[in-house]
Design a protein around this motif. Structure first.
Motif, short mmCIF file in Angstrom:
data_model
loop_
_atom_site.label_atom_id
_atom_site.label_comp_id
_atom_site.label_asym_id
_atom_site.label_seq_id
_atom_site.Cartn_x
_atom_site.Cartn_y
_atom_site.Cartn_z
N ALA B 39 -72.37 34.03 1.71
CA ALA B 39 -71.13 34.79 1.85
C ALA B 39 -71.16 36.04 0.99
O ALA B 39 -70.88 37.16 1.45
N LEU B 40 -71.55 35.86 -0.28
CA LEU B 40 -71.58 36.98 -1.20
C LEU B 40 -72.63 38.00 -0.77
O LEU B 40 -72.43 39.22 -0.89
N ALA B 41 -73.77 37.51 -0.24
CA ALA B 41 -74.84 38.41 0.18
C ALA B 41 -74.36 39.33 1.30
O ALA B 41 -74.67 40.53 1.31
N THR B 46 -72.82 44.67 3.00
CA THR B 46 -71.85 45.61 3.59
C THR B 46 -71.53 46.73 2.62
O THR B 46 -71.50 47.90 3.00
N VAL B 47 -71.31 46.36 1.35
CA VAL B 47 -70.99 47.38 0.35
C VAL B 47 -72.15 48.36 0.22
O VAL B 47 -71.96 49.57 0.12
N GLN B 56 -72.88 51.73 -4.00
CA GLN B 56 -74.30 51.40 -3.84
C GLN B 56 -74.97 51.11 -5.19
O GLN B 56 -75.74 50.17 -5.33
N ARG B 57 -74.65 51.98 -6.18
CA ARG B 57 -75.24 51.80 -7.51
C ARG B 57 -74.82 50.44 -8.09
O ARG B 57 -75.61 49.74 -8.70
N SER B 117 -79.23 39.16 -0.13
CA SER B 117 -78.78 40.47 0.34
C SER B 117 -79.97 41.42 0.44
O SER B 117 -80.05 42.24 1.35
N GLU B 118 -80.93 41.29 -0.50
CA GLU B 118 -82.12 42.15 -0.41
C GLU B 118 -82.97 41.79 0.80
O GLU B 118 -83.52 42.68 1.47
#
Lengths: 257, 233
Positions: B39-41, B46-47, B56-57, B117-118
């Motif tokens: 979920a967090l990924a 998205t962010v 992004q940073r 996420s990566e």
């Protein structure tokens, strides 16, 4: 913030070298020695394992494949417990936590690295081996002078990321009381008792600085190699020591954990 | 040393109950933190895809922190450090409600979210921009072009990495032992200290962990085959 500075000021020797020279070497020094010695010893073993897995003889290929799968399928913590239990039995004498940890790391990292080495060798076009053999080189000479130098050079970034994982893996030595950085932080925490957040924050930042520096270095090496190989084929991507099919577009840089 | 005899462990009702409890907790910790991580990924991904440089940073720093700090240290920071900063009432509540497991789930979930996420991002990045442009030029909306053109290819690229990281999440759940979660490795050590049957207990644990990892690897291979290029053609 003041707390952080105070803790570091009072305990920097313990964090850096542990209780040395009054006790065993510990702290960052021990962490780095563990990981450097571990990876250096694991490297030749990993090449041997990779060659065994690529060998045409089933009696050599199967046991090594099984070993690599077992090591990759079991938590490092359990492997540490196994070594901790088996090593003294096999050697018939007491073995220090430090030596146990090095043995475990060699086995564990060699298994993961062997997948990287195997991928590197398989990524080379077959023509390389064929040309070497038709020029009259034997298997050993073809490997030693033609295949391995190219394969290993292309794998440098993956090997650096494996080194970073090794540094992170040394923290598990804490479970068998190896005196490294995590152990030192826990000692400090037990003395202070009231500032656990600050102590473990310092610990996290220390690991971050060490590993981040190395990650940045790995990226640079990767870019340099990519430049040198421009125009060559696309190498398979390796994540956690497992070979991925070559990516469809430009290979993502630095996604190797 | 006594002979190797698994029945000493498996036939003993007390030890068997401990093993089953341990396995249960291992699966709960690994499973729930997988859900948290996934979920967090998706949120992180998205962010990261928004045009805001600051956002992004922030995600980049988050990912970098969680990939460069050892998981065990993250667990310790949450369990010993951050728990200490919470208000007293909350600390008491956590002590009553198996706080170790909750912190293990939080720490493992947050850490693995960075990896997931990566993985998904590199899956997306491997798709040439021409694909998105072509889909838009053919009249697909942003959402439809994502759904029918980009994501199916991106998922195909990301699956092997996601499966590998799922397996490492499962294996990392054993680290929760260090903060006192009574999962499989913890129970194994407990049984060891009571029965002195080290060989047998470790064998049982190894078989359980290895079996689950192999099943996950098999599922991963099946998924990869289902989404493979050859099947799509």
């Amino acid at each position: 913030m003041l707390d952080l500075i105070e803790i570091v000021r009072d305990n920097w020797v313990l964090l850096l070298i542990g209780q040395y020279p009054y006790g065993p070497l510990g702290g960052i020094a021990a962490t780095l020695i563990l990981s450097v010695v571990g990876i250096l010893l694991a490297f030749p073993v990993s090449v041997a394992l990779a060659l065994a897995r690529l060998s045409p003889w089933a009696w050599l290929r199967w046991p090594v494949t099984a070993l690599v799968y077992i090591v990759r399928g079991v938590p490092l913590l359990l492997i540490i417990l196994w070594t901790y239990f088996l090593l003294p039995l096999v050697l018939g004498q007491n073995v220090s936590g430090f030596a146990t940890m090095i043995c475990t790391l060699v086995l564990y990292e060699a298994s993961y690295l062997s997948e990287v080495v195997r991928a590197g060798i398989q990524a080379l076009p077959n023509g390389q081996t064929e040309a070497a053999r038709s020029l009259g080189h034997g298997y050993v000479r073809a490997m030693r002078h033609i295949i391995l130098p190219q394969a290993l050079y292309n794998m440098l970034p993956s090997m650096l990321s494996q080194f970073i994982s090794t540094i992170q893996d040394t923290t598990l030595g804490y479970v068998i009381n190896v005196q490294e950085l995590t152990f030192a932080a826990n000692q400090i925490n037990n003395q202070l008792l009231t500032k656990p957040f600050q102590v473990f924050f310092i610990l996290a930042i220390t690991y971050f600085v060490v590993c981040f520096t190395l990650t940045a270095l790995a990226h640079q090496v990767e870019r340099r190699i990519a430049r040198r190989r421009l125009g060559g084929g696309v190498a398979p991507q390796i994540i956690d020591g497992v070979v991925m099919p070559a990516a469809q577009g430009p290979a993502p840089v630095g996604e190797v954990s | 040393m006594q002979g190797f005899d698994l029945s000493v462990i498996l036939a003993n009702p007390e030890f068997r109950a401990m093993l089953i409890k341990g396995i249960e907790l291992t699966f709960i910790v690994a499973g729930v933190s997988w859900l948290v991580a996934m979920a967090l990924a998706l949120v992180l991904l998205t962010v990261r895809l928004t045009p805001s440089r600051l956002a992004q940073r922030t995600v980049a720093v988050y990912v970098s922190y969680h990939r460069n700090v050892p998981t065990l240290v993250q667990l310790m920071l949450w369990y010993f450090g951050i728990s200490n900063l919470l208000p007293d009432a909350m600390q008491e509540w956590l002590t009553d409600h198996n706080g170790e497991a909750i912190f293990a789930i939080i720490a493992l979930g947050l850490c693995q979210a960075a990896y997931f996420s990566e993985d998904m991002r590199s899956g997306l990045r491997a798709i040439p921009t021409g694909q998105a442009e072509a889909a838009r030029a053919l009249g697909h909306s942003y959402v439809n072009s994502m759904r029918y053109v980009i994501l199916p290819q991106a998922i195909r690229n990301a699956i092997p990495a996601l499966v590998n990281h799922t397996i490492s999440l499962f294996k990392n759940s054993s680290l929760a032992m260090a903060i006192g979660v009574a999962e499989l490795t913890h129970m194994v050590r407990e049984i060891e200290s009571r029965s002195f049957r080290t060989f047998e207990v470790y064998t049982v644990a190894t078989v359980l962990y290895l079996g689950t990892s192999l099943v996950l690897m098999g599922l991963g291979a099946m998924l990869a085959r289902r989404y493979s290029l050859a099947a799509a053609r």
